[in-house]
Design an enzyme around this catalytic site. Structure first.
Site, PDB file in Angstrom:
ATOM      1  CD  GLN A 254     -11.501  44.540  33.338  1.00  0.00           C
ATOM      2  OE1 GLN A 254     -12.181  44.448  34.404  1.00  0.00           O
ATOM      3  NE2 GLN A 254     -10.570  45.543  32.660  1.00  0.00           N
TER       4      GLN A 254
ATOM      5  CE1 TYR B 223      -8.220  63.399  42.993  1.00  0.00           C
ATOM      6  CE2 TYR B 223      -6.604  62.625  44.242  1.00  0.00           C
ATOM      7  CZ  TYR B 223      -7.661  62.612  43.564  1.00  0.00           C
ATOM      8  OH  TYR B 223      -7.583  61.387  43.063  1.00  0.00           O
TER       9      TYR B 223
ATOM     10  NE  ARG C  89     -12.440  36.513  31.823  1.00  0.00           N
ATOM     11  CZ  ARG C  89     -13.096  35.281  30.865  1.00  0.00           C
ATOM     12  NH1 ARG C  89     -12.082  35.211  29.696  1.00  0.00           N
ATOM     13  NH2 ARG C  89     -14.406  34.789  30.553  1.00  0.00           N
TER      14      ARG C  89
ATOM     15  CG  ASP D 177      -3.458  54.191  34.359  1.00  0.00           C
ATOM     16  OD1 ASP D 177      -3.860  55.421  35.361  1.00  0.00           O
ATOM     17  OD2 ASP D 177      -3.964  54.089  33.463  1.00  0.00           O
TER      18      ASP D 177
ATOM     19  CG  HIS E 289      -5.958  48.877  39.114  1.00  0.00           C
ATOM     20  ND1 HIS E 289      -6.600  49.521  40.617  1.00  0.00           N
ATOM     21  CD2 HIS E 289      -5.625  50.210  38.648  1.00  0.00           C
ATOM     22  CE1 HIS E 289      -6.983  50.533  40.029  1.00  0.00           C
ATOM     23  NE2 HIS E 289      -6.892  50.505  38.509  1.00  0.00           N
TER      24      HIS E 289
ATOM     25  CG  ASP F 152      -6.539  49.755  43.299  1.00  0.00           C
ATOM     26  OD1 ASP F 152      -7.442  49.491  42.865  1.00  0.00           O
ATOM     27  OD2 ASP F 152      -5.692  49.424  43.750  1.00  0.00           O
ATOM     28  CG  HIS F 153     -11.853  50.789  40.704  1.00  0.00           C
ATOM     29  ND1 HIS F 153     -10.656  52.189  40.136  1.00  0.00           N
ATOM     30  CD2 HIS F 153     -11.457  50.470  39.804  1.00  0.00           C
ATOM     31  CE1 HIS F 153     -10.052  52.037  38.953  1.00  0.00           C
ATOM     32  NE2 HIS F 153     -10.467  50.625  38.582  1.00  0.00           N
ATOM     33  CE1 TYR F 154      -9.630  47.789  37.678  1.00  0.00           C
ATOM     34  CE2 TYR F 154      -7.827  44.871  38.279  1.00  0.00           C
ATOM     35  CZ  TYR F 154      -7.998  45.860  37.521  1.00  0.00           C
ATOM     36  OH  TYR F 154      -8.502  45.952  36.308  1.00  0.00           O
ATOM     37  CG  LEU F 155      -8.784  46.842  47.202  1.00  0.00           C
ATOM     38  CD1 LEU F 155      -8.175  47.628  48.350  1.00  0.00           C
ATOM     39  CD2 LEU F 155      -8.248  45.751  47.158  1.00  0.00           C
TER      40      LEU F 155
END
Length: 387
Positions: free
Chosen positions: A349, A96, A347, A213, A218, A155-158
């Site tokens: 996914q 980064y 759920r 991870d 997540h 965080d792409h889960y959001l």
């Protein structure tokens, strides 16, 4: 992004450039992307026409950054039109700083004709460092190159619709507020399963392990959305503040509250230590289960179980909120009621849905759990609608 383009949420003038060390051209990039893009063939092709590729090194002085800057400036040759430059770093965290130096040096400046509404933003994903010390060091390095309001640690889960709907379900529907506490909820389980191993990415995974991870980002984000108090507004800062408050109520997790493991060979697939990219004798966990407790008035005594693993029996992300058994076991022994609890299930996914499981009588002879699907619009992985 393809879905956003096909549904016309992505501006038609958007240009997407992939930049990496791999030797590839535009056609090679599109060939890699094509199998993963779903939707109308013409719209998918229109999206692919917006995608290009440039090869270059990560070093800040690499000529690749100048190539990006030149291409971007050519795309922006529209008279007095605001432009947005969004740099998404899908990279290991240790690169980064050098990548951001290259972007700041070559790609940040719009020149003398900059439109007042033009902007530059940098997005970085997890894991953001390996511990508090490296995370703060990374924040300082990036903060010296870009102001805080231009840096997005995501965080792409959001971004998942059910994650966003957690706040709506909790605070737009009073029925949830009545029982969303320790008086009615017995435990909360957040499970993340993958049915594949490291698949040649063991070198990267081994330096972090399943806890860094998946669990500390997540699953912890999902925990915060489930357990937080109502924010004073829907502004992101107010939501963040409430998340931080509930996370501060969680004591450090001890060894007695954790289970760690590694997957071994089975079903024709190699074990973790048999992956040639994994260091010999590695102790990095590929499975972890942690029991957390939130020491506040709403959740005191309610265990939150976070578990995640690779090479398991299925691919799924499920939240189970189990309620207390009735105080009087009127329809059977106490043990039966304890093993057949009412549940609220989400759920994420595959095939998003929300489900309520209730204990009912079957043909006047025995009790069973009936699942009542709440979210009619969410679909099975195969495409057919529930209900």
């Amino acid at each position: 992004m393809c879905t956003a383009s096909c549904t016309r949420f992505l501006p038609c003038a958007t240009q997407i450039t992939g930049y990496a060390r791999s030797k590839m051209d535009d056609a090679g990039l599109k060939e890699r992307l094509q199998p993963y893009l779903k939707g109308d063939a013409d719209l998918v092709q229109k999206f692919l026409d917006q995608c290009t590729y440039m090869q270059g090194d990560y070093d800040p002085d690499s000529p690749g950054y100048a190539k990006i800057a030149k291409a971007v400036q050519e795309w922006e040759q529209q008279p007095r039109c605001p432009a947005g430059r969004l740099f998404y770093l899908a990279l290991p965290p240790y690169v980064y700083p050098q990548v951001c130096k290259g972007l700041a040096k070559h790609c940040r400046d719009f020149g003398p004709d900059k439109h007042p509404n033009s902007w530059v933003r940098v997005i970085v994903e997890k894991p953001f460092g390996q511990d508090l010390e490296t995370s703060e060091e990374l924040a300082n390095q990036l903060g010296a190159l870009f102001p805080e309001d231009k840096l997005y640690r995501i965080d792409h889960y959001l971004g998942k619709e059910l994650s966003q709907n957690l706040l709506v379900m909790r605070w737009a529907n009073p029925i949830f507020g009545a029982w969303w506490n320790r008086h009615y909820i017995n435990n909360v389980q957040i499970s993340f399963k993958e049915d594949f191993g490291t698949q040649g990415r063991g070198g990267y995974f081994d330096s972090y392990g399943i806890i860094r991870d998946v669990i500390q980002n997540h699953l912890t984000q999902l925990l915060a959305l489930i357990a937080m108090e109502c924010p004073s507004s829907s502004h992101p800062d107010d939501i963040r503040d409430e998340k931080c408050k509930v996370l501060r109520c969680i004591p450090p997790v001890g060894i007695k509250d954790c289970v760690l493991g590694q997957y071994t060979a089975g079903n024709g697939q190699p074990g973790y230590l048999e992956d040639p990219t994994v260091p010999e004798g590695s102790k990095a966990p590929t499975y972890a289960a942690c029991r957390l407790h939130i020491c506040n008035d709403r959740w005191a005594g309610v265990p939150f179980v976070l578990r995640a693993g690779k090479a398991l029996n299925e691919r799924s992300v499920v939240v189970r909120i189990q309620l207390n058994a009735p105080p009087v076991p009127l329809f059977g022994p106490r043990s039966m009621h304890n093993n057949m609890r009412d549940e609220f299930v989400l759920r994420l996914q595959p095939g998003e849905f929300t489900l309520v499981c209730l204990l009912l009588l079957w043909r006047t002879s025995r009790l069973f759990l009936l699942g009542v699907l709440l979210s009619k619009r969410y679909r099975k992985a195969g495409g057919s609608e529930y209900m």
